[in-house]
Write a protein that holds these residues in place. Sequence first.
Motif, PDB file in Angstrom:
ATOM      1  N   VAL A  16       0.828  -1.199   0.000  1.00  0.00           N
ATOM      2  CA  VAL A  16       0.000   0.000   0.000  1.00  0.00           C
ATOM      3  C   VAL A  16       0.865   1.252   0.000  1.00  0.00           C
ATOM      4  O   VAL A  16       0.595   2.224  -0.712  1.00  0.00           O
ATOM      5  N   CYS A  17       1.928   1.235   0.812  1.00  0.00           N
ATOM      6  CA  CYS A  17       2.808   2.404   0.896  1.00  0.00           C
ATOM      7  C   CYS A  17       3.539   2.651  -0.424  1.00  0.00           C
ATOM      8  O   CYS A  17       3.717   3.805  -0.840  1.00  0.00           O
ATOM      9  N   CYS A 119      -8.379   1.292  -3.583  1.00  0.00           N
ATOM     10  CA  CYS A 119      -8.014  -0.029  -3.054  1.00  0.00           C
ATOM     11  C   CYS A 119      -7.023   0.081  -1.903  1.00  0.00           C
ATOM     12  O   CYS A 119      -7.057  -0.730  -0.973  1.00  0.00           O
ATOM     13  N   GLN A 120      -6.150   1.063  -1.937  1.00  0.00           N
ATOM     14  CA  GLN A 120      -5.220   1.259  -0.816  1.00  0.00           C
ATOM     15  C   GLN A 120      -5.982   1.452   0.484  1.00  0.00           C
ATOM     16  O   GLN A 120      -5.696   0.806   1.497  1.00  0.00           O
ATOM     17  N   VAL A 121      -6.945   2.354   0.462  1.00  0.00           N
ATOM     18  CA  VAL A 121      -7.708   2.665   1.672  1.00  0.00           C
ATOM     19  C   VAL A 121      -8.540   1.457   2.108  1.00  0.00           C
ATOM     20  O   VAL A 121      -8.624   1.140   3.299  1.00  0.00           O
ATOM     21  N   ALA A 122      -9.157   0.776   1.138  1.00  0.00           N
ATOM     22  CA  ALA A 122      -9.988  -0.380   1.474  1.00  0.00           C
ATOM     23  C   ALA A 122      -9.147  -1.515   2.063  1.00  0.00           C
ATOM     24  O   ALA A 122      -9.565  -2.184   3.014  1.00  0.00           O
ATOM     25  N   VAL A 123      -7.946  -1.743   1.510  1.00  0.00           N
ATOM     26  CA  VAL A 123      -7.064  -2.791   2.026  1.00  0.00           C
ATOM     27  C   VAL A 123      -6.638  -2.469   3.458  1.00  0.00           C
ATOM     28  O   VAL A 123      -6.665  -3.329   4.347  1.00  0.00           O
ATOM     29  N   LEU A 124      -6.231  -1.241   3.713  1.00  0.00           N
ATOM     30  CA  LEU A 124      -5.842  -0.848   5.071  1.00  0.00           C
ATOM     31  C   LEU A 124      -7.009  -1.005   6.039  1.00  0.00           C
ATOM     32  O   LEU A 124      -6.842  -1.484   7.166  1.00  0.00           O
ATOM     33  N   PHE A 138      -2.494   3.763   9.043  1.00  0.00           N
ATOM     34  CA  PHE A 138      -2.840   4.966   8.290  1.00  0.00           C
ATOM     35  C   PHE A 138      -1.775   6.052   8.455  1.00  0.00           C
ATOM     36  O   PHE A 138      -1.536   6.840   7.542  1.00  0.00           O
ATOM     37  N   GLY A 139      -1.127   6.085   9.630  1.00  0.00           N
ATOM     38  CA  GLY A 139      -0.037   7.037   9.817  1.00  0.00           C
ATOM     39  C   GLY A 139       1.134   6.739   8.896  1.00  0.00           C
ATOM     40  O   GLY A 139       1.717   7.646   8.290  1.00  0.00           O
ATOM     41  N   ALA A 140       1.504   5.437   8.786  1.00  0.00           N
ATOM     42  CA  ALA A 140       2.580   5.041   7.879  1.00  0.00           C
ATOM     43  C   ALA A 140       2.220   5.356   6.437  1.00  0.00           C
ATOM     44  O   ALA A 140       3.055   5.843   5.653  1.00  0.00           O
ATOM     45  N   TRP A 141       0.963   5.066   6.078  1.00  0.00           N
ATOM     46  CA  TRP A 141       0.479   5.394   4.732  1.00  0.00           C
ATOM     47  C   TRP A 141       0.609   6.896   4.464  1.00  0.00           C
ATOM     48  O   TRP A 141       1.066   7.310   3.395  1.00  0.00           O
TER      49      TRP A 141
END
Length: 523
Positions: A16-17, A119-124, A138-141
């Motif tokens: 994701v990152c 998809c990034q947000v949904a996966v997290l 979410f902080g790392a993202w």
Amino acid sequence: MTLATPPKNAVALAAVCLTSLMFGLEISSVPTVLSTLEDVLHADFKEIQWIMNAYTLACTTVLMGTGALADRFGRKRIYVASIVMFGITSLICGLAQSASVLIVSRFFQGMGGGAMLICQVAVLSHQFQEGRDRSKAFGAWGIIFGIGLGFGPIIGGMIVAIANWQWVFLVHAWISIVALGLVFAGVQESRDPHAQTLDVAGILTLSAACFGLVYFITQGPDLGLDSPAALSIVAATALSFIAFIVVEKRSRRPMFDFSVFRIRRFSGAIFGSMGMNFSYWPFMIYLPIYFQGALGYPNVKTGLSLLAYTLPTLIVPPFAERLALRFDARRVIPLGLFIIGLGFILMRCGAGVEHASWLTMLPGCLLCGTGLGMTNTPVTNTATGSVSSNRAGMASGIDMSARLISLAINIALMGYILFEGVLSYLARALPGSSETLSLRFLAQKVAAGNFAHLTQDSAKLATADPHGVIVHAALVHGFGLVMLYAVIGVWALALLSVVAFGLGAHAHRPDSALDECARHPST
């Protein structure tokens, strides 16, 4: 549980990152090379706008559809498809030989990027559901996204200086391959068992409304705002938006579930999303023009100057998440928007001094970036966390739609304000001109920061302004109006966010009966 256990969660977070890094770089590196594209591809001011707007509009067209598709067919499956599309279209962008080809390829790249972002947000949201781990993820993202944004300008400038503009796009083709390996290794498949159909009518009507509005803003002045063609565009846009509302209200499974707006936290977060994109993000498209045109900086120095605007988005998100946990997002998000507005006021003052430079712009740029960093990840976390986890795709779709629709509209609006500000100043400074069309052409060149051949192209200007004082002042005047618009927009949405979150003690409780009803409208 920590981010390291289970191990697949750490790999999923890395995927994701990395894809968020690509998306961040694509946003912040391209504006610094627009002046190069203008010269190499012979693009005019409107084509430069469309190189950016094609991307954001395309993101908007797929956001809600991606959320629905991911909920139905699997978030991992759609994530993989979006990364493949982003990598291939980035390759095509790098091979483009004309502005029109680049605009079309940017549109398809935006479709891949928008789907990838959802998809990034949904996966997290699926793989990190507990409060503290969710905040850390979410902080790392947010940090990695900030790295892409923060270093994108200097990376873009250095790529042009060392190699050529094509590699600003081509680099993503290679990163996509690595990202795919991480996705296959770490991302869990997830879906909404209740998702049945894709809301095609909703996607088409919303996309038509957004495209029509942006097209009217960018092309309306040339068509004539009261011309039959312009009025027809307005009518078609309004009808498309009305049709979208009707379709979503009647759909049994809408992609845009209006009932979630009864959740105060969700509504407050959405106003935060819109506020950032009424101000910070669209101005990032035009700020390189100020540094290059008004201050005369080359690409690399422009990229270095933009670091003050973007680097705080890298540093602040972890602190913003802690503030949101301690003081609640309903306070942190409006505060972040308010700080962005203060930053624009300082930038406007810094741009208006007699010997303006990156130093006079520095305080405002830092404050804007700080406000954005305070707002960005709390907005996303709050919006997705305020609904049930199996509706994460829909919630993130609405969040990102709010962001990108606001961004696309305000890229166009800021360009319109900049152009009209430059034009009005030139009209006052060059009185008695009967060459209206040539004056508009001159204003387009000035608004794009293209001063190189102005005096050669215009004999009148060569006589009236041999040292470029008038065109420089016109550009500064136009930017002053854009910054004023940004202040008004972001503070208005900060106020709306406060109202939406609510001032009472009950406003922050996500488990109220009303919120549960909004989360599960079918019950």
